[in-house]
Write a protein that holds these residues in place. Structure first.
Motif, PDB file in Angstrom:
ATOM      1  N   THR A  25       0.831  -1.205   0.000  1.00 16.16           N
ATOM      2  CA  THR A  25       0.000   0.000   0.000  1.00 16.16           C
ATOM      3  C   THR A  25       0.863   1.251   0.000  1.00 16.16           C
ATOM      4  O   THR A  25       0.590   2.211  -0.731  1.00 16.16           O
ATOM      5  CB  THR A  25      -0.932   0.005   1.224  1.00 16.16           C
ATOM      6  OG1 THR A  25      -1.718  -1.176   1.197  1.00 16.16           O
ATOM      7  CG2 THR A  25      -1.832   1.216   1.223  1.00 16.16           C
ATOM      8  N   VAL A  26       1.928   1.245   0.803  1.00 17.54           N
ATOM      9  CA  VAL A  26       2.816   2.409   0.855  1.00 17.54           C
ATOM     10  C   VAL A  26       3.503   2.609  -0.493  1.00 17.54           C
ATOM     11  O   VAL A  26       3.572   3.731  -1.003  1.00 17.54           O
ATOM     12  CB  VAL A  26       3.844   2.245   1.994  1.00 17.54           C
ATOM     13  CG1 VAL A  26       4.919   3.312   1.913  1.00 17.54           C
ATOM     14  CG2 VAL A  26       3.154   2.291   3.340  1.00 17.54           C
ATOM     15  N   ASN A  27       3.999   1.541  -1.088  1.00 21.74           N
ATOM     16  CA  ASN A  27       4.650   1.659  -2.390  1.00 21.74           C
ATOM     17  C   ASN A  27       3.673   2.127  -3.460  1.00 21.74           C
ATOM     18  O   ASN A  27       4.030   2.912  -4.341  1.00 21.74           O
ATOM     19  CB  ASN A  27       5.277   0.332  -2.807  1.00 21.74           C
ATOM     20  CG  ASN A  27       6.538   0.046  -2.033  1.00 21.74           C
ATOM     21  OD1 ASN A  27       7.225   0.949  -1.599  1.00 21.74           O
ATOM     22  ND2 ASN A  27       6.836  -1.225  -1.860  1.00 21.74           N
ATOM     23  N   GLN A  28       2.454   1.670  -3.388  1.00 18.98           N
ATOM     24  CA  GLN A  28       1.452   2.108  -4.355  1.00 18.98           C
ATOM     25  C   GLN A  28       1.147   3.588  -4.158  1.00 18.98           C
ATOM     26  O   GLN A  28       0.966   4.328  -5.123  1.00 18.98           O
ATOM     27  CB  GLN A  28       0.193   1.283  -4.209  1.00 18.98           C
ATOM     28  CG  GLN A  28      -0.787   1.508  -5.320  1.00 18.98           C
ATOM     29  CD  GLN A  28      -1.974   0.584  -5.210  1.00 18.98           C
ATOM     30  OE1 GLN A  28      -2.245   0.033  -4.156  1.00 18.98           O
ATOM     31  NE2 GLN A  28      -2.675   0.412  -6.293  1.00 18.98           N
ATOM     32  N   LEU A  30       3.229   5.799  -3.122  1.00 24.12           N
ATOM     33  CA  LEU A  30       4.364   6.522  -3.683  1.00 24.12           C
ATOM     34  C   LEU A  30       4.307   6.550  -5.201  1.00 24.12           C
ATOM     35  O   LEU A  30       4.591   7.573  -5.821  1.00 24.12           O
ATOM     36  CB  LEU A  30       5.677   5.878  -3.228  1.00 24.12           C
ATOM     37  CG  LEU A  30       6.016   6.026  -1.750  1.00 24.12           C
ATOM     38  CD1 LEU A  30       7.232   5.174  -1.412  1.00 24.12           C
ATOM     39  CD2 LEU A  30       6.262   7.464  -1.399  1.00 24.12           C
ATOM     40  N   ASP A  31       3.932   5.441  -5.807  1.00 24.88           N
ATOM     41  CA  ASP A  31       3.916   5.355  -7.270  1.00 24.88           C
ATOM     42  C   ASP A  31       2.725   6.082  -7.894  1.00 24.88           C
ATOM     43  O   ASP A  31       2.880   6.851  -8.833  1.00 24.88           O
ATOM     44  CB  ASP A  31       3.888   3.894  -7.722  1.00 24.88           C
ATOM     45  CG  ASP A  31       5.170   3.159  -7.384  1.00 24.88           C
ATOM     46  OD1 ASP A  31       6.181   3.831  -7.099  1.00 24.88           O
ATOM     47  OD2 ASP A  31       5.153   1.921  -7.403  1.00 24.88           O
ATOM     48  N   VAL A  32       1.529   5.817  -7.378  1.00 29.33           N
ATOM     49  CA  VAL A  32       0.317   6.332  -7.992  1.00 29.33           C
ATOM     50  C   VAL A  32       0.068   7.790  -7.618  1.00 29.33           C
ATOM     51  O   VAL A  32      -0.188   8.630  -8.475  1.00 29.33           O
ATOM     52  CB  VAL A  32      -0.901   5.463  -7.604  1.00 29.33           C
ATOM     53  CG1 VAL A  32      -2.187   6.077  -8.086  1.00 29.33           C
ATOM     54  CG2 VAL A  32      -0.738   4.068  -8.158  1.00 29.33           C
ATOM     55  N   ALA A  33       0.133   8.090  -6.335  1.00 30.18           N
ATOM     56  CA  ALA A  33      -0.244   9.425  -5.867  1.00 30.18           C
ATOM     57  C   ALA A  33       0.944  10.367  -5.731  1.00 30.18           C
ATOM     58  O   ALA A  33       0.760  11.561  -5.578  1.00 30.18           O
ATOM     59  CB  ALA A  33      -0.977   9.316  -4.541  1.00 30.18           C
ATOM     60  N   GLY A  34       2.162   9.833  -5.769  1.00 30.41           N
ATOM     61  CA  GLY A  34       3.341  10.687  -5.672  1.00 30.41           C
ATOM     62  C   GLY A  34       3.435  11.433  -4.361  1.00 30.41           C
ATOM     63  O   GLY A  34       3.657  12.641  -4.344  1.00 30.41           O
ATOM     64  N   ILE A  35       3.303  10.728  -3.252  1.00 30.35           N
ATOM     65  CA  ILE A  35       3.295  11.409  -1.966  1.00 30.35           C
ATOM     66  C   ILE A  35       4.672  11.494  -1.318  1.00 30.35           C
ATOM     67  O   ILE A  35       4.777  11.783  -0.144  1.00 30.35           O
ATOM     68  CB  ILE A  35       2.307  10.740  -0.997  1.00 30.35           C
ATOM     69  CG1 ILE A  35       2.735   9.321  -0.678  1.00 30.35           C
ATOM     70  CG2 ILE A  35       0.899  10.792  -1.504  1.00 30.35           C
ATOM     71  CD1 ILE A  35       2.019   8.732   0.505  1.00 30.35           C
TER      72      ILE A  35
END
Length: 88
Positions: A25-28, A30-35
């Motif tokens: 979830t954390v990696n997603q 970072l990838d999808v939402a660019g947080i």
């Protein structure tokens, strides 16, 4: 509970499965939402960005589940690939 007893019972595999879901979830995020970094300055704007990022993830994850198109596939180790080749 000692580590040896946990290993015998299978607790580490349960812990690893939970951790893998959280890490995914954390990696997603970072990838999808660019947080990784905030785009704006000031706490109210950053909070709003985080809320939109969370909303984006809450929309993207079920969509990937329903369309049977996961965003990340499970990684297969080289040793596992080799064992599949040898089994043929």
């Amino acid at each position: 509970m000692s580590r040896a007893r946990e290993a015998a019972v299978g607790v580490p595999s349960i812990r690893y499965a939970l951790r893998a879901r959280v890490e995914g979830t954390v990696n997603q995020a970072l990838d999808v939402a660019g947080i990784r970094r905030a785009r704006y300055r000031g706490l109210p704007k950053v909070r709003l960005q985080r809320a939109f990022s969370a909303t984006t993830l809450n929309i993207v994850r079920p969509d990937a589940w329903w369309t049977i198109d996961p965003l990340r596939t499970a990684r297969t180790s080289r040793l596992e690939c080799l064992s599949h080749r040898l089994a043929r």
